[in-house]
Structure formats: structure tokens, C-alpha cells
Design a protein around this motif. Structure first.
Motif, PDB file in Angstrom:
ATOM      1  N   MET A   1      16.171  10.734  63.675  1.00 35.15           N
ATOM      2  CA  MET A   1      16.893   9.537  63.269  1.00 35.15           C
ATOM      3  C   MET A   1      17.593   9.722  61.915  1.00 35.15           C
ATOM      4  O   MET A   1      18.606   9.167  61.647  1.00 35.15           O
ATOM      5  CB  MET A   1      15.915   8.359  63.134  1.00 35.15           C
ATOM      6  CG  MET A   1      15.260   7.943  64.434  1.00 35.15           C
ATOM      7  SD  MET A   1      16.199   6.711  65.297  1.00 35.15           S
ATOM      8  CE  MET A   1      15.263   6.581  66.800  1.00 35.15           C
ATOM      9  N   GLU A   2      16.935  10.536  60.998  1.00 38.31           N
ATOM     10  CA  GLU A   2      17.404  10.595  59.629  1.00 38.31           C
ATOM     11  C   GLU A   2      18.212  11.855  59.325  1.00 38.31           C
ATOM     12  O   GLU A   2      18.876  11.922  58.315  1.00 38.31           O
ATOM     13  CB  GLU A   2      16.209  10.551  58.670  1.00 38.31           C
ATOM     14  CG  GLU A   2      15.383   9.296  58.779  1.00 38.31           C
ATOM     15  CD  GLU A   2      16.118   8.068  58.290  1.00 38.31           C
ATOM     16  OE1 GLU A   2      16.841   8.174  57.292  1.00 38.31           O
ATOM     17  OE2 GLU A   2      15.986   7.022  58.912  1.00 38.31           O
ATOM     18  N   ARG A  21      14.913  -1.214  52.951  1.00 35.61           N
ATOM     19  CA  ARG A  21      14.523  -2.615  52.847  1.00 35.61           C
ATOM     20  C   ARG A  21      15.731  -3.535  53.012  1.00 35.61           C
ATOM     21  O   ARG A  21      15.669  -4.536  53.722  1.00 35.61           O
ATOM     22  CB  ARG A  21      13.858  -2.852  51.492  1.00 35.61           C
ATOM     23  CG  ARG A  21      13.496  -4.302  51.209  1.00 35.61           C
ATOM     24  CD  ARG A  21      12.943  -4.439  49.790  1.00 35.61           C
ATOM     25  NE  ARG A  21      12.780  -5.822  49.414  1.00 35.61           N
ATOM     26  CZ  ARG A  21      13.744  -6.607  48.978  1.00 35.61           C
ATOM     27  NH1 ARG A  21      14.970  -6.108  48.854  1.00 35.61           N
ATOM     28  NH2 ARG A  21      13.509  -7.867  48.663  1.00 35.61           N
ATOM     29  N   ALA A  22      16.829  -3.192  52.351  1.00 34.99           N
ATOM     30  CA  ALA A  22      18.038  -4.017  52.440  1.00 34.99           C
ATOM     31  C   ALA A  22      18.546  -4.092  53.879  1.00 34.99           C
ATOM     32  O   ALA A  22      18.988  -5.153  54.339  1.00 34.99           O
ATOM     33  CB  ALA A  22      19.131  -3.458  51.524  1.00 34.99           C
ATOM     34  N   GLY A  23      18.482  -2.968  54.602  1.00 35.24           N
ATOM     35  CA  GLY A  23      18.921  -2.968  55.993  1.00 35.24           C
ATOM     36  C   GLY A  23      18.064  -3.884  56.852  1.00 35.24           C
ATOM     37  O   GLY A  23      18.578  -4.659  57.667  1.00 35.24           O
ATOM     38  N   ILE A  24      16.746  -3.819  56.677  1.00 39.13           N
ATOM     39  CA  ILE A  24      15.846  -4.648  57.480  1.00 39.13           C
ATOM     40  C   ILE A  24      15.987  -6.122  57.120  1.00 39.13           C
ATOM     41  O   ILE A  24      15.986  -6.997  58.001  1.00 39.13           O
ATOM     42  CB  ILE A  24      14.388  -4.172  57.308  1.00 39.13           C
ATOM     43  CG1 ILE A  24      14.240  -2.765  57.892  1.00 39.13           C
ATOM     44  CG2 ILE A  24      13.417  -5.132  57.980  1.00 39.13           C
ATOM     45  CD1 ILE A  24      12.873  -2.141  57.672  1.00 39.13           C
ATOM     46  N   VAL A  25      16.129  -6.413  55.830  1.00 37.15           N
ATOM     47  CA  VAL A  25      16.346  -7.806  55.418  1.00 37.15           C
ATOM     48  C   VAL A  25      17.607  -8.355  56.070  1.00 37.15           C
ATOM     49  O   VAL A  25      17.642  -9.499  56.539  1.00 37.15           O
ATOM     50  CB  VAL A  25      16.437  -7.910  53.874  1.00 37.15           C
ATOM     51  CG1 VAL A  25      16.982  -9.272  53.451  1.00 37.15           C
ATOM     52  CG2 VAL A  25      15.077  -7.674  53.244  1.00 37.15           C
ATOM     53  N   LYS A  26      18.640  -7.526  56.119  1.00 43.09           N
ATOM     54  CA  LYS A  26      19.888  -7.950  56.750  1.00 43.09           C
ATOM     55  C   LYS A  26      19.664  -8.271  58.233  1.00 43.09           C
ATOM     56  O   LYS A  26      20.155  -9.271  58.750  1.00 43.09           O
ATOM     57  CB  LYS A  26      20.933  -6.839  56.598  1.00 43.09           C
ATOM     58  CG  LYS A  26      22.357  -7.259  56.966  1.00 43.09           C
ATOM     59  CD  LYS A  26      23.328  -6.084  56.891  1.00 43.09           C
ATOM     60  CE  LYS A  26      23.384  -5.487  55.514  1.00 43.09           C
ATOM     61  NZ  LYS A  26      24.347  -4.353  55.448  1.00 43.09           N
ATOM     62  N   ALA A  27      18.892  -7.422  58.908  1.00 44.82           N
ATOM     63  CA  ALA A  27      18.624  -7.639  60.337  1.00 44.82           C
ATOM     64  C   ALA A  27      17.885  -8.947  60.573  1.00 44.82           C
ATOM     65  O   ALA A  27      18.142  -9.653  61.559  1.00 44.82           O
ATOM     66  CB  ALA A  27      17.807  -6.473  60.901  1.00 44.82           C
ATOM     67  N   GLY A  50      15.130   0.746  59.378  1.00 47.83           N
ATOM     68  CA  GLY A  50      16.026   0.535  58.244  1.00 47.83           C
ATOM     69  C   GLY A  50      16.408   1.896  57.704  1.00 47.83           C
ATOM     70  O   GLY A  50      15.600   2.822  57.693  1.00 47.83           O
ATOM     71  N   PHE A  51      17.656   2.043  57.254  1.00 49.65           N
ATOM     72  CA  PHE A  51      18.143   3.329  56.765  1.00 49.65           C
ATOM     73  C   PHE A  51      18.510   3.261  55.280  1.00 49.65           C
ATOM     74  O   PHE A  51      18.840   2.172  54.776  1.00 49.65           O
ATOM     75  CB  PHE A  51      19.351   3.787  57.586  1.00 49.65           C
ATOM     76  CG  PHE A  51      19.039   3.976  59.042  1.00 49.65           C
ATOM     77  CD1 PHE A  51      18.100   4.921  59.448  1.00 49.65           C
ATOM     78  CD2 PHE A  51      19.655   3.198  60.010  1.00 49.65           C
ATOM     79  CE1 PHE A  51      17.795   5.091  60.785  1.00 49.65           C
ATOM     80  CE2 PHE A  51      19.356   3.362  61.352  1.00 49.65           C
ATOM     81  CZ  PHE A  51      18.422   4.314  61.744  1.00 49.65           C
ATOM     82  N   PRO A  52      18.488   4.391  54.583  1.00 49.20           N
ATOM     83  CA  PRO A  52      18.846   4.406  53.159  1.00 49.20           C
ATOM     84  C   PRO A  52      20.251   3.862  52.895  1.00 49.20           C
ATOM     85  O   PRO A  52      20.552   3.418  51.787  1.00 49.20           O
ATOM     86  CB  PRO A  52      18.761   5.886  52.787  1.00 49.20           C
ATOM     87  CG  PRO A  52      17.837   6.489  53.799  1.00 49.20           C
ATOM     88  CD  PRO A  52      18.067   5.721  55.069  1.00 49.20           C
ATOM     89  N   SER A  53      21.098   3.864  53.902  1.00 49.83           N
ATOM     90  CA  SER A  53      22.471   3.380  53.767  1.00 49.83           C
ATOM     91  C   SER A  53      22.554   1.858  53.839  1.00 49.83           C
ATOM     92  O   SER A  53      23.644   1.292  53.889  1.00 49.83           O
ATOM     93  CB  SER A  53      23.349   3.976  54.869  1.00 49.83           C
ATOM     94  OG  SER A  53      22.835   3.596  56.149  1.00 49.83           O
ATOM     95  N   GLN A  55      21.684   0.063  56.353  1.00 52.67           N
ATOM     96  CA  GLN A  55      21.976  -0.328  57.727  1.00 52.67           C
ATOM     97  C   GLN A  55      20.661  -0.428  58.495  1.00 52.67           C
ATOM     98  O   GLN A  55      19.631   0.072  58.063  1.00 52.67           O
ATOM     99  CB  GLN A  55      22.900   0.710  58.385  1.00 52.67           C
ATOM    100  CG  GLN A  55      24.236   0.882  57.671  1.00 52.67           C
ATOM    101  CD  GLN A  55      25.025  -0.410  57.576  1.00 52.67           C
ATOM    102  OE1 GLN A  55      25.201  -1.119  58.573  1.00 52.67           O
ATOM    103  NE2 GLN A  55      25.497  -0.725  56.373  1.00 52.67           N
ATOM    104  N   TRP A  56      20.719  -1.080  59.665  1.00 50.26           N
ATOM    105  CA  TRP A  56      19.526  -1.207  60.492  1.00 50.26           C
ATOM    106  C   TRP A  56      19.859  -0.856  61.936  1.00 50.26           C
ATOM    107  O   TRP A  56      21.035  -0.816  62.330  1.00 50.26           O
ATOM    108  CB  TRP A  56      18.975  -2.635  60.419  1.00 50.26           C
ATOM    109  CG  TRP A  56      19.942  -3.706  60.899  1.00 50.26           C
ATOM    110  CD1 TRP A  56      20.895  -4.345  60.162  1.00 50.26           C
ATOM    111  CD2 TRP A  56      20.043  -4.240  62.226  1.00 50.26           C
ATOM    112  NE1 TRP A  56      21.581  -5.244  60.923  1.00 50.26           N
ATOM    113  CE2 TRP A  56      21.082  -5.212  62.204  1.00 50.26           C
ATOM    114  CE3 TRP A  56      19.361  -4.012  63.417  1.00 50.26           C
ATOM    115  CZ2 TRP A  56      21.448  -5.942  63.335  1.00 50.26           C
ATOM    116  CZ3 TRP A  56      19.734  -4.738  64.553  1.00 50.26           C
ATOM    117  CH2 TRP A  56      20.762  -5.692  64.502  1.00 50.26           C
TER     118      TRP A  56
END
Length: 253
Positions: A1-2, A21-27, A50-53, A55-56
Motif C-alpha cells: 500500500m505504501e 490522521r488527517a486523511g482518516i479525519v477527512k474520511a 490513512g496515508f502520509p499524503s 488521503q484516505w
């Protein structure tokens, strides 16, 4: 995946954590409708990544055993239609919090973080609200409380003393007058004991001695000053305070 992404320092691991974390929060917040639709219970075991970019992605678990990274909770889609949507999102949030920690400390273990590095990493992570706190709405409340506690002592003393005054009913009239003679510590403890169960008429949160409160002269309901946009400075010039609800009521003919 990574694709073999391997952060090696505490700062890099924390940056990786924040991105995922930001990707999962967005989802679970702004993209929640798309996330809900992708979690079809008729499909196989699905995971939220969740990805470092920032994104989710909702996808099947990794095929290799053991996987390159710790895996998120499997089968989040199976629970989607068996519980209230809010409870389901909270459940996914809790599992996602656990996954983010496991990934961060997996990197820490893999690249030999010592006790001091692990502690520093955890402290950096712990300064952020959890995904569960964001999804459940408790993060905003915690942030307000944290901001209030961080005020310096003189500010707290000023606010406490303001609440002790009783200028024409501007502040809570039921405040005991003998409390004015107490020292700062006793004053704050008495404040908490007496009004600890009082709720703000705007946000519903409990009374706290380190926050500025004001009482409506009409309905005698307490409010956080910030909830009704009244500062201690403004309050000094208000002879009779009316809360928004009482202000908006039409006078009877």
C-alpha cells in the motif's frame, strides 16, 4: 500500500502520523458520505487506510503475511448497517486511533527509538486530539478547557474576582458574598463546589472557575462569556445583561 515509505526520525514519524490522521479525519467528517457508500456490507473485509499524503482509502487488507505495516481493523463495513451511523463512525474512529499509534510505534521499534525518543513521540502525538474526539465532538470542548487552563494566574484571578462582583445583577447573584474574603485557592475551590453542576445556557457545558461567566438578568441563566460574545471588559459597561434569547423575545402588547 505504501511503496516502502520508512520515516526514521521522531519528527518524520510524527509527520507521517499527522498525515495519516488527517486523511482518516477527512474520511470520517468532510468525506463521510463517500466513506459510508464505500463501506458496503455486501463486500469482503474492508479496512480504512490513512496515508502520509493526508488521503484516505477503503480497501482490502494486504495480501502478504506479515504485512509491511500493522493492519487497520478488518471488516469495518460489516458493522455499518447494524448500528446507528454516529456509533459506527465512532467505532471506526477508535480503531483508527489504535492503528495510528501502532504504525507510529512500529516505525519507532524498527529504527531503534530509545526510551527518550518514544516518550517524545508519544507526547507529540498526545498533544493532538484523537480521531474519536474529533468525530464525537468532544475535541472542541477539550480545546476550550485547555485554552482556559493555560491562562496565567493573574488572568484567572481577574475572571474569578469579576464573577464575585454583583453590579446590579450583572453576574450571578446567588454567589456567596463571604467568598470575596477568601484567598485565591479557597475562592476557586468554593466556586467549583457550589456551581459545578451549573450548565451554560448556550453550549450546555459545566461551570468552571477558570472561565468567565455571565448571568442573564431576565431568565437568570448562566452563560460562558465567549458563547454569548461578552468579554469581562464589555461586561463592566453593561448595567443589565439580557441573553440572546431574552433579547429576541417580543415585548407583550
Amino acid at each position: 500500500m505504501e511503496g516502502g515509505y520508512n520515516p526514521r526520525t521522531v519528527e518524520e514519524v510524527f509527520r507521517d502520523f499527522k498525515g495519516r490522521r488527517a486523511g482518516i479525519v477527512k474520511a470520517l467528517t468532510t468525506d463521510v458520505e463517500a466513506f459510508y457508500q464505500l463501506c458496503d456490507p455486501e463486500k469482503e473485509n474492508l479496512c480504512l487506510y490513512g496515508f502520509p499524503s493526508e488521503q484516505w482509502e477503503v480497501n482490502l487488507p494486504a495480501e502478504e503475511v506479515p504485512p509491511e505495516l500493522p493492519e487497520p481493523a478488518l471488516g469495518i463495513n460489516f458493522a455499518r448497517d447494524g448500528m446507528q451511523e454516529k456509533d459506527w463512525l465512532s467505532l471506526v474512529a477508535v480503531h483508527s486511533d489504535a492503528w495510528l499509534l501502532s504504525v507510529a510505534f512500529y516505525f519507532g521499534a524498527r529504527f531503534g527509538f530509545d526510551k527518550a525518543d518514544r516518550k517524545r513521540l508519544f507526547n507529540m502525538i498526545n498533544d493532538l486530539p484523537t480521531i474519536f474526539e474529533v468525530v464525537s465532538g468532544s475535541a472542541k470542548k477539550n480545546q476550550k478547557e485547555k485554552g482556559a487552563v493555560s491562562n496565567n494566574h493573574s488572568s484567572t484571578k481577574s475572571k474569578s474576582n469579576s464573577k464575585m462582583r454583583d453590579p446590579e445583577g450583572k453576574y450571578p447573584k446567588q454567589q456567596p458574598r463571604e467568598a470575596v474574603a477568601m484567598n485565591d485557592d479557597e475562592e476557586e475551590e468554593d466556586d467549583e463546589d457550589e456551581h459545578g453542576e451549573t450548565l451554560c445556557g448556550a453550549c450546555g457545558a459545566n461551570y468552571a472557575s477558570d472561565e468567565f461567566w455571565i448571568c442573564c438578568d431576565i431568565c437568570e441563566i448562566w452563560f460562558h462569556g465567549k458563547c454569548v460574545k461578552i468579554t469581562p471588559a464589555k461586561a463592566e459597561h453593561i448595567k443589565q445583561y439580557k441573553c440572546p434569547a431574552c433579547t429576541n423575545k417580543r415585548a407583550r402588547p
